[in-house]
Write an enzyme that holds these catalytic residues in place. Structure first.
Site, short mmCIF file in Angstrom:
data_model
loop_
_atom_site.label_atom_id
_atom_site.label_comp_id
_atom_site.label_asym_id
_atom_site.label_seq_id
_atom_site.Cartn_x
_atom_site.Cartn_y
_atom_site.Cartn_z
N VAL A 118 0.83 -1.21 0.00
CA VAL A 118 0.00 0.00 0.00
C VAL A 118 0.87 1.26 0.00
CG1 VAL A 118 -1.86 1.22 1.17
CG2 VAL A 118 -1.78 -1.28 1.27
N GLU A 138 -10.37 5.34 4.91
CA GLU A 138 -11.15 4.75 3.80
C GLU A 138 -10.58 3.41 3.35
OE1 GLU A 138 -14.01 4.12 2.03
OE2 GLU A 138 -14.17 6.30 2.01
N VAL A 150 -11.40 -0.47 5.01
CA VAL A 150 -12.54 -1.35 4.74
C VAL A 150 -12.75 -1.48 3.24
CG1 VAL A 150 -14.98 -1.76 5.16
CG2 VAL A 150 -13.64 -0.51 6.86
N GLY A 170 -4.95 -4.78 -2.90
CA GLY A 170 -3.99 -4.52 -3.98
C GLY A 170 -3.48 -3.09 -3.91
N ILE A 219 -13.09 0.33 -2.52
CA ILE A 219 -14.51 0.73 -2.50
C ILE A 219 -14.68 1.86 -1.47
CG2 ILE A 219 -16.88 -0.02 -2.02
CD1 ILE A 219 -16.07 -2.87 -2.66
N LYS A 223 -13.27 -5.33 9.65
CA LYS A 223 -13.92 -4.37 8.74
C LYS A 223 -15.39 -4.18 9.12
CE LYS A 223 -10.77 -5.87 5.11
NZ LYS A 223 -10.54 -6.84 4.04
N LYS A 257 -7.12 -1.72 9.56
CA LYS A 257 -8.43 -2.12 10.16
C LYS A 257 -8.25 -2.81 11.50
CE LYS A 257 -7.18 -5.31 6.92
NZ LYS A 257 -6.80 -5.29 5.53
P1 NAP Z 1 3.12 -4.83 3.74
O1 NAP Z 1 3.25 -4.98 2.28
O2 NAP Z 1 3.50 -5.96 4.62
O3 NAP Z 1 3.95 -3.53 4.16
C1 NAP Z 1 4.15 -3.16 5.49
C2 NAP Z 1 5.18 -2.06 5.52
O4 NAP Z 1 5.35 -1.61 6.85
C3 NAP Z 1 6.55 -2.50 5.01
O5 NAP Z 1 7.09 -1.51 4.21
C4 NAP Z 1 7.36 -2.66 6.30
O6 NAP Z 1 8.73 -2.40 6.11
C5 NAP Z 1 6.73 -1.58 7.15
N1 NAP Z 1 6.92 -1.85 8.57
C6 NAP Z 1 6.52 -2.91 9.28
N2 NAP Z 1 6.91 -2.81 10.56
C7 NAP Z 1 7.59 -1.64 10.64
C8 NAP Z 1 8.27 -0.96 11.68
N3 NAP Z 1 8.33 -1.49 12.90
N4 NAP Z 1 8.85 0.21 11.40
C9 NAP Z 1 8.80 0.75 10.18
N5 NAP Z 1 8.18 0.15 9.15
C10 NAP Z 1 7.60 -1.02 9.39
O7 NAP Z 1 1.63 -4.42 4.15
P2 NAP Z 1 0.52 -3.80 3.22
O8 NAP Z 1 -0.17 -4.88 2.48
O9 NAP Z 1 1.06 -2.65 2.47
O10 NAP Z 1 -0.54 -3.29 4.32
C11 NAP Z 1 -0.34 -2.10 5.03
C12 NAP Z 1 -1.63 -1.77 5.78
O11 NAP Z 1 -2.69 -1.62 4.85
C13 NAP Z 1 -2.10 -2.85 6.76
O12 NAP Z 1 -2.73 -2.24 7.85
C14 NAP Z 1 -3.12 -3.63 5.96
O13 NAP Z 1 -4.07 -4.30 6.74
C15 NAP Z 1 -3.76 -2.51 5.18
N6 NAP Z 1 -4.42 -2.91 3.93
C16 NAP Z 1 -3.74 -3.61 3.00
C17 NAP Z 1 -4.36 -3.95 1.82
C18 NAP Z 1 -3.63 -4.68 0.73
O14 NAP Z 1 -4.22 -4.92 -0.32
N7 NAP Z 1 -2.38 -5.02 0.90
C19 NAP Z 1 -5.70 -3.59 1.61
C20 NAP Z 1 -6.37 -2.87 2.59
C21 NAP Z 1 -5.72 -2.52 3.75
P3 NAP Z 1 9.66 -3.32 5.15
O15 NAP Z 1 9.09 -3.17 3.78
O16 NAP Z 1 11.00 -2.73 5.25
O17 NAP Z 1 9.54 -4.71 5.69
N1 HSE Z 2 -6.48 -9.94 3.13
C1 HSE Z 2 -7.43 -8.97 2.71
C2 HSE Z 2 -8.38 -9.62 1.72
C3 HSE Z 2 -6.69 -7.80 2.10
O1 HSE Z 2 -8.13 -10.76 1.26
O2 HSE Z 2 -9.40 -9.04 1.39
C4 HSE Z 2 -7.38 -6.50 2.23
O3 HSE Z 2 -7.84 -6.19 3.48
#
Ligand code: NAP
Ligand code: HSE
Length: 428
Positions: A15, A131, A134, A304, A138, A207, A107
């Site tokens: 993200v 936003e 959840v 994504g 969307i 969510k 979330k």
């Molecule tokens: P991710 O790819 O695992 O990225 C997490 C990031 O946080 C990485 O850059 C990591 O650093 C950094 N991080 C973790 N611990 C840290 C610390 N102690 N100090 C500094 N940086 C730290 O996760 P993501 O998928 O982007 O998700 C991020 C958030 O968005 C989460 O809350 C997730 O639930 C939410 N979200 C994600 C999606 C999705 O589609 N992925 C959708 C909706 C919501 P490194 O890269 O150096 O390891």
């Molecule tokens: N793991 C979640 C999903 C990512 O599959 O919908 C977004 O919250």
């Protein structure tokens, strides 16, 4: 000329990197739309050396997200690390304590600490916007909090975890079992670091808890959700449900009843012709019902880089434009403490059992259901195999308690082999 809005972004994963990309690619568009330049002052992640597919050389680096949140050149702290506690919560609290606005996609943190964070934010005149937390791309938080602000919300419902919907729809499409599809989802990188968050229904439950608060003016109450994951859904059930005209979904439902707030996240049957029934793959769908508006259906990518970053940018643009407002739609101090409804609204149920093929077996099952006060709507018996016959029953509306009594009684008959399955059929 307005001052630029200066961001500190903690988390540069899927993200975070997506957000940086949009800010770089769409700088002119963002400024035209908000009347201010949106700029990044500094970023933070665990590893400084990782290639994130985006040029970070013009931003300061902070290895400590709390230090990032406290920087003087950061107006808005953008938390994209994840995790309900740890650095995400510590840095968010640090930003709020200094009167800085926060944007987050987290979330888990909001579901567990949303009320306390909202109180802290509002005490300092700050906003927390979420936003992206959840249903990814969307814009359901905006629709509920703003677009439907004049409605009494009667029900919130939806498929909020793309991974579970991917697994369930691909089980039906490919004829493979749960374990094979779980392994495929893992290979495709769909699963959270802790897969139980996805398949155990916890991520979707987080969510739903957030949407409930916005919809019903209650404090976020994740513990009040009746939660069940998809691990026990079998191919047999998916096929049998299809045969009766239904699809199985990990469905979240929240509604305020005279008995309290009902929140459920569990595998349910929905009609296969309904929008929810037709939802394929990793897509999310949220259905909102209001007394004035009727029903609204929102469908789109729930995860994504692009879709989630799109939602984060919506929050950043709101702050740049000066669109503020309470965290959960009304001041945190006025949110009711929710009373969880102990008994759930009656529903029709799908029952699947294997009967020993002997005279009177079906009559015994019908008698057990009748004694528990459960009335049969439809029934189907399939061909026998090894003297055992699969039987499907759709009941009239009844309560989960009565179904429970019937299932317990069935086990004491000598005609039912194994454990019968019961799944709620949701009216959608
Ligand atoms: P991710 O790819 O695992 O990225 C997490 C990031 O946080 C990485 O850059 C990591 O650093 C950094 N991080 C973790 N611990 C840290 C610390 N102690 N100090 C500094 N940086 C730290 O996760 P993501 O998928 O982007 O998700 C991020 C958030 O968005 C989460 O809350 C997730 O639930 C939410 N979200 C994600 C999606 C999705 O589609 N992925 C959708 C909706 C919501 P490194 O890269 O150096 O390891
Ligand atoms: N793991 C979640 C999903 C990512 O599959 O919908 C977004 O919250």
């Amino acid at each position: 000329m307005s001052q630029p809005l200066r961001l500190g972004i903690a988390g540069l994963g899927t993200v975070g990197a997506g957000v940086v990309q949009i800010i770089r690619r769409q700088a002119a568009l963002l400024e035209a739309r908000t009347g201010r330049a949106v700029v990044i002052s500094a970023v933070s992640a665990r590893s400084r050396d990782k290639d994130r597919g985006v040029n970070l050389s013009s931003y300061d680096w902070e290895s400590d997200p709390v230090a990032l949140a406290k920087r003087e050149d950061v107006d808005v702290f953008v938390e994209l690390m994840g995790g309900e506690d740890g650095p995400a919560k510590a840095a968010t609290e640090a930003a709020l304590a200094l009167g800085k606005d926060v944007v987050t996609a987290n979330k888990a943190m909001l579901a567990m600490h949303g009320q306390a964070l909202a109180v802290a934010a509002e005490a300092r005149g700050c906003v927390i916007k979420y936003e992206a937390a959840v249903a990814g791309g969307i814009p359901v938080v905006k629709v509920l909090g703003e677009g439907l602000a004049g409605n009494e919300i009667t029900r919130v419902m939806g498929v909020m975890n793309g991974t579970c919907n991917y697994i369930l729809t691909h089980m039906e499409a490919t004829g493979q079992g749960y374990n094979a599809l779980f392994a495929e989802a893992e290979k495709l990188g769909y699963l959270e670091a802790d897969p139980n968050l996805d398949v155990g229904g916890i991520d979707a439950g987080h969510k739903l808890a957030i949407l409930s608060s916005l919809a019903f003016g209650t404090q976020v109450n994740f513990e009040g959700i009746e939660l069940e994951g998809i691990q026990r859904v079998t191919l047999e059930d998916i096929r049998a449900a299809a045969d009766m005209g239904y699809k199985i979904k990990l469905l979240g439902v929240a509604q305020m009843t005279g008995r309290g707030l009902e929140q459920r996240m569990q595998p349910c049957l929905v009609p296969d012709t309904s929008p929810l029934g037709q939802l394929q793959g990793g897509t999310n769908m949220i259905v909102l019902e209001g007394d004035a508006v009727g029903q609204i259906v929102l469908r789109g990518a729930g995860a994504g880089a692009g879709p989630t970053a799109s939602a984060v940018l919506s929050d950043i643009c709101d702050i740049a434009r000066g669109h503020r407002g309470p965290v959960f739609g009304q001041p945190a101090a006025t949110l009711d403490t929710p009373i969880a409804a102990l008994s759930k609204r009656p529903a029709a149920y799908y029952l699947r059992m294997t009967l020993k093929d002997k005279p009177g077996a079906l009559a015994k099952v019908a008698a057990v259901l009748g004694e528990a006060g459960v009335s049969i709507d439809r029934m189907r018996q399939y061909g026998h195999e090894n003297d055992q016959a699969p039987v499907l029953i759709v009941t009239h509306k009844t309560t989960r308690v009565d179904i429970g009594h019937a299932l317990s009684a069935m086990k004491t008959t000598s005609v039912v082999a194994g454990d019968p399955v019961a799944l709620r059929i949701e009216e959608v």
